[in-house]
Design a protein around this motif. Structure first.
Motif, PDB file in Angstrom:
ATOM      1  N   ARG A 197     -15.534   4.783 -12.823  1.00 36.38           N
ATOM      2  CA  ARG A 197     -15.725   4.357 -11.436  1.00 36.38           C
ATOM      3  C   ARG A 197     -16.452   5.439 -10.632  1.00 36.38           C
ATOM      4  NH1 ARG A 197     -10.459   2.977  -7.867  1.00 36.38           N
ATOM      5  NH2 ARG A 197     -10.222   5.218  -8.107  1.00 36.38           N
TER       6      ARG A 197
ATOM      7  N   LYS B   5      -2.522   6.261  -7.438  1.00 34.98           N
ATOM      8  CA  LYS B   5      -2.044   4.869  -7.357  1.00 34.98           C
ATOM      9  C   LYS B   5      -2.933   3.968  -8.203  1.00 34.98           C
ATOM     10  CE  LYS B   5      -0.034   4.995  -2.711  1.00 34.98           C
ATOM     11  NZ  LYS B   5      -0.212   4.569  -1.315  1.00 34.98           N
ATOM     12  N   ASP B   6      -4.251   4.178  -8.125  1.00 38.20           N
ATOM     13  CA  ASP B   6      -5.184   3.350  -8.898  1.00 38.20           C
ATOM     14  C   ASP B   6      -4.952   3.501 -10.398  1.00 38.20           C
ATOM     15  OD1 ASP B   6      -6.319   2.462  -6.617  1.00 38.20           O
ATOM     16  OD2 ASP B   6      -8.125   3.710  -6.722  1.00 38.20           O
TER      17      ASP B   6
ATOM     18  N   PRO C 298       4.265   1.560  -1.341  1.00 41.95           N
ATOM     19  CA  PRO C 298       5.514   1.061  -1.934  1.00 41.95           C
ATOM     20  C   PRO C 298       6.662   2.061  -1.891  1.00 41.95           C
ATOM     21  CG  PRO C 298       3.772   1.313  -3.596  1.00 41.95           C
ATOM     22  CD  PRO C 298       3.126   1.459  -2.264  1.00 41.95           C
TER      23      PRO C 298
ATOM     24  N   PRO D 230      -2.271   3.189 -19.358  1.00 37.09           N
ATOM     25  CA  PRO D 230      -2.588   4.406 -18.596  1.00 37.09           C
ATOM     26  C   PRO D 230      -3.861   5.107 -19.084  1.00 37.09           C
ATOM     27  CG  PRO D 230      -0.272   4.381 -19.226  1.00 37.09           C
ATOM     28  CD  PRO D 230      -0.904   3.213 -19.891  1.00 37.09           C
ATOM     29  N   ALA D 231      -4.047   5.195 -20.410  1.00 40.15           N
ATOM     30  CA  ALA D 231      -5.222   5.893 -20.943  1.00 40.15           C
ATOM     31  C   ALA D 231      -6.497   5.172 -20.510  1.00 40.15           C
ATOM     32  CB  ALA D 231      -5.139   5.977 -22.461  1.00 40.15           C
TER      33      ALA D 231
ATOM     34  N   PHE E 229      -8.782  12.409 -16.802  1.00 42.42           N
ATOM     35  CA  PHE E 229      -9.651  12.115 -15.661  1.00 42.42           C
ATOM     36  C   PHE E 229      -9.656  13.376 -14.817  1.00 42.42           C
ATOM     37  CE2 PHE E 229      -9.793  11.162 -11.115  1.00 42.42           C
ATOM     38  CZ  PHE E 229     -11.060  10.611 -11.043  1.00 42.42           C
TER      39      PHE E 229
ATOM     40  N   ARG F 148     -13.090  -3.080 -12.741  1.00 38.72           N
ATOM     41  CA  ARG F 148     -12.036  -4.082 -12.944  1.00 38.72           C
ATOM     42  C   ARG F 148     -12.600  -5.380 -13.516  1.00 38.72           C
ATOM     43  NH1 ARG F 148      -7.161  -2.796  -9.881  1.00 38.72           N
ATOM     44  NH2 ARG F 148      -7.569  -1.007  -8.561  1.00 38.72           N
TER      45      ARG F 148
ATOM     46  N   PRO G 161      -2.455  10.644 -19.687  1.00 37.28           N
ATOM     47  CA  PRO G 161      -1.295   9.739 -19.717  1.00 37.28           C
ATOM     48  C   PRO G 161       0.035  10.491 -19.677  1.00 37.28           C
ATOM     49  CG  PRO G 161      -2.914   9.052 -21.343  1.00 37.28           C
ATOM     50  CD  PRO G 161      -3.369  10.384 -20.823  1.00 37.28           C
TER      51      PRO G 161
ATOM     52  N   ARG H 126       0.803  -1.216   0.000  1.00 36.07           N
ATOM     53  CA  ARG H 126       0.000   0.000   0.000  1.00 36.07           C
ATOM     54  C   ARG H 126       0.841   1.273   0.000  1.00 36.07           C
ATOM     55  NH1 ARG H 126      -5.621   0.711   3.187  1.00 36.07           N
ATOM     56  NH2 ARG H 126      -5.738   2.950   3.034  1.00 36.07           N
TER      57      ARG H 126
ATOM     58  N   ALA I  40      -6.758   3.200 -17.876  1.00 30.63           N
ATOM     59  CA  ALA I  40      -6.886   3.357 -16.424  1.00 30.63           C
ATOM     60  C   ALA I  40      -7.546   4.691 -16.094  1.00 30.63           C
ATOM     61  CB  ALA I  40      -5.516   3.256 -15.759  1.00 30.63           C
ATOM     62  N   ILE I  41      -7.180   5.714 -16.841  1.00 33.62           N
ATOM     63  CA  ILE I  41      -7.765   7.049 -16.634  1.00 33.62           C
ATOM     64  C   ILE I  41      -9.261   7.013 -16.955  1.00 33.62           C
ATOM     65  CG2 ILE I  41      -7.805   9.374 -17.669  1.00 33.62           C
ATOM     66  CD1 ILE I  41      -4.676   9.124 -17.743  1.00 33.62           C
TER      67      ILE I  41
ATOM     68  N   ALA J  22     -11.070   5.247 -14.202  1.00 33.82           N
ATOM     69  CA  ALA J  22     -11.190   6.048 -12.983  1.00 33.82           C
ATOM     70  C   ALA J  22     -12.417   6.956 -13.072  1.00 33.82           C
ATOM     71  CB  ALA J  22      -9.923   6.866 -12.763  1.00 33.82           C
ATOM     72  N   GLY J  23     -12.646   7.503 -14.278  1.00 34.96           N
ATOM     73  CA  GLY J  23     -13.831   8.347 -14.488  1.00 34.96           C
ATOM     74  C   GLY J  23     -15.097   7.531 -14.390  1.00 34.96           C
TER      75      GLY J  23
ATOM     76  N   ASP K 203     -15.207  -0.059  -7.727  1.00 42.36           N
ATOM     77  CA  ASP K 203     -13.859  -0.433  -8.158  1.00 42.36           C
ATOM     78  C   ASP K 203     -13.864  -1.833  -8.779  1.00 42.36           C
ATOM     79  OD1 ASP K 203     -10.897   0.556  -7.745  1.00 42.36           O
ATOM     80  OD2 ASP K 203     -10.888  -1.580  -7.276  1.00 42.36           O
TER      81      ASP K 203
ATOM     82  N   PRO L  36      -2.990  -1.417 -10.920  1.00 45.57           N
ATOM     83  CA  PRO L  36      -3.784  -0.253 -11.318  1.00 45.57           C
ATOM     84  C   PRO L  36      -5.091  -0.701 -11.967  1.00 45.57           C
ATOM     85  CG  PRO L  36      -1.951  -0.586 -12.819  1.00 45.57           C
ATOM     86  CD  PRO L  36      -1.775  -1.574 -11.710  1.00 45.57           C
ATOM     87  N   LEU L  37      -5.989   0.235 -12.199  1.00 48.51           N
ATOM     88  CA  LEU L  37      -7.277  -0.095 -12.805  1.00 48.51           C
ATOM     89  C   LEU L  37      -7.097  -0.750 -14.170  1.00 48.51           C
ATOM     90  CD1 LEU L  37      -9.229   3.149 -11.849  1.00 48.51           C
ATOM     91  CD2 LEU L  37      -9.573   0.857 -10.911  1.00 48.51           C
TER      92      LEU L  37
END
Lengths: 424, 147
Positions: free
Chosen positions: A379, B33-34, A153, A369-370, B7, A408, B71, A151, A372-373, A376-377, A404, A364-365
């Protein structure tokens, strides 16, 4: 019907009724109820034992070493956690407990208080030699180490790179006993006696070395009844005192099983002692935000009040703490170690990690990265639709956890009973 | 700011709410982190966000903290209503602080907040209208790219 793998905790599915007590107690949200039973998400579990404390049906089992497992060793050594000294009546002294272990069948019993003192003396050397970074975090609680890996790192590098006292004790025995006893190393079993299940995980899956110096960990819960039987007999007092003289116990090390036990021995430094899993998480959050930089040493123990509050101990932690405090007061600041020897051990890296602690950040989600972003929205949008009651009915502890899980791909919005009306 | 790929989220912070100090920066940190941002970058942003949040709690009436993640970069904008900063150059000096004795006794206001935020960001932009408020914009670039 258990699901033990990397962990020392598993759910007995016959006893589990799928209630939500463990779900909300878990500090890392590592439990879900699926098909009416609690399931542990291996990756997220840190073996803190909070679920064991909260389960009203005793359905959470911890896997520690059993007595029968020890029979394969020709020579058995017990290294009890100092928390064991607080488990029995006020009049029961450490040497009587150590002697009882001998009577139970251990060929040799090794008191850890001196090694605790050794560890903290080495920490003092380390703090003196390394002015930065701060705060340096204790490596003694294996759950804290795991919590930081997963949690927090980025804080991995703050952990003092020394093996905890139980491992140092075992290492010393391992390097001396085979020759002294003319036995093969594998015939000697070195066993920790533990108030928590996490020690076994740190033995079976060590985080900073190839192989643990310990061969197993027996829980205080399991060893309590046979010790009590021996104590009740109260014989051989003279032999007991002779075998484990009070003079061999460290006054500075004996109080280690209670929160503040380590920091007490570092009067020259600014120290903070934290106990309990939620408070530990809160303080580590603050460290991650750049606070506590004026603190030299941070002692964190995830059990309330320290190891005396371990989920596999017997005595209530307040009584256990009171007894340990009494023992520590009686022993005063008595030192049993030779400082120059510690300096040599420190220089020779005798206590050091074999390899650095590896951070294990949670997934990560999405790996992209794109994506995951985007998730996040999404979610956030899903969370808006959920009722915010955190009832646990869906199988996740909180609405945010369900949202979450949904992004996922691990759950569905229809798992929430309150959205049934909304979705056709 | 890149358009649809970002985001975005907003948090409000109230001045003098010391009891909630660190809540918003902690939520920002967990979000980052997520999203999978590396631990070192998360820590820089966590430190910057925490200092910014503390500045609002200590000095402003209220503020909106906006987070935008693409990103390529993470941006945090802190828009507060408050006394503003009359002399930004002076405020940026390490050790300069207008914290009251009470705040210092609580361990805040060592005059390292703004310099610390600048140290932990790649782009740092601070504007202020005395008597109205302050706007702090910071960006941290991802993928090791620097502007």
């Amino acid at each position: 019907m258990t699901q033990a793998k990397q962990h020392a905790i598993s759910i007995n599915l016959n006893k589990c009724t799928g209630c939500v007590h463990c779900l909300t107690a878990c500090p890392t949200q590592a439990i879900r109820i699926r098909d009416g039973k609690a399931r542990v998400i291996d990756r997220q579990c840190i073996d803190c034992g909070e679920c064991i404390r909260h389960c009203p049906r005793d359905a959470i089992e911890s896997h520690t070493t059993s007595f029968s497992d020890l029979q394969r060793f020709a020579y058995k050594v017990a290294i009890p956690a100092t928390a064991l000294y607080g488990q029995f009546g006020n009049s029961v002294l450490p040497y009587e407990i150590l002697y009882a272990l001998r009577k139970i069948g251990f060929d040799h019993v090794y008191d850890l208080s001196a090694i605790c003192e050794l560890y903290i003396a080495a920490v003092e050397e380390y703090l003196t030699e390394h002015a930065q970074p701060r705060p340096v975090i204790a490596s003694t609680c294996p759950v804290v180490v795991r919590l930081i890996q997963r949690r927090f790192p980025a804080l991995s590098e703050l952990i003092v790179p020394f093996e905890p006292p139980r491992e140092i004790g075992a290492k010393i025995l391992r390097s001396t006993l085979p020759a002294a006893l003319k036995l093969k190393p594998e015939d000697i079993g070195i066993i920790h006696i533990t108030p928590c299940p996490a020690k076994l995980v740190s033995i079976n899956h060590p985080a900073t070395m190839k192989k643990s110096f310990l061969d197993g960990a027996v829980s205080i819960r399991d060893i309590y009844p046979p010790i009590l039987d021996i104590l009740r007999k109260k014989d051989d007092t003279a032999i007991m005192r002779h075998l484990f003289p009070d003079s061999s116990m460290s006054g500075l090390g004996i109080g280690w099983s209670i929160s503040g036990g380590e920091t007490r021995s570092l009067p020259k430094f600014r120290t903070v002692a934290v106990s309990g899993v939620q408070d530990t998480i809160h303080v580590l959050d603050q460290v991650e935000s750049g606070l506590l930089r004026d603190v030299d040493y941070l002692e964190c123990m995830v059990c309330p009040d320290g190891c005396v509050g371990g989920p596999l101990s017997i005595e209530n932690r307040f009584l256990a703490k009171s007894r340990i405090l009494h023992l520590a007061k009686k022993a005063g600041d008595k030192s049993v170690i030779d400082r120059s020897e510690i300096r040599t051990m420190y220089r020779e890296n005798f206590l050091s990690f074999q390899h650095p602690l590896e951070p294990q950040p949670s997934a990560p989600l999405d790996a992209d990265p794109a994506e995951a972003i985007r998730k996040a929205g999404l979610r956030d949008e899903i969370l808006q639709r959920l009722p915010g009651k955190d009832c646990g009915f869906c199988g996740a502890p909180y609405c945010a956890t369900l949202a979450d899980d949904i992004v996922r791909g691990l759950a569905d919005i229809r798992d929430c009973p309150m959205t049934w009306k909304e979705t056709p | 700011m890149t358009g649809d790929k970002a985001f975005r989220t907003e948090f409000s912070v109230k001045g003098r709410e010391f009891s909630r100090a660190g809540d918003v920066s902690c939520r920002i940190k967990n979000l980052l982190k997520d999203i999978g941002i590396d631990a070192g970058t998360v820590r820089r942003l966590a430190i910057a966000a925490f200092e910014a949040e503390m500045n609002v709690i200590m000095y402003a009436r209220q503020a909106v903290i906006s987070l935008a993640v693409t990103p390529e970069k993470v941006s945090i904008i802190v828009d507060d209503e408050g006394p503003g900063i009359p002399d930004i150059n002076l405020a940026m000096k390490e050790g300069f602080s207008t914290a009251t004795r009470e705040m210092r006794e609580l361990g805040f206001g060592a005059g390292m907040g703004l310099p610390n935020i600048r140290k932990n960001s790649d782009v740092f932009h601070l504007t202020s209208e005395p008597g109205q408020g302050t706007r702090l914009e910071i960006t941290v670039c991802l993928d090791g790219s620097r502007p």
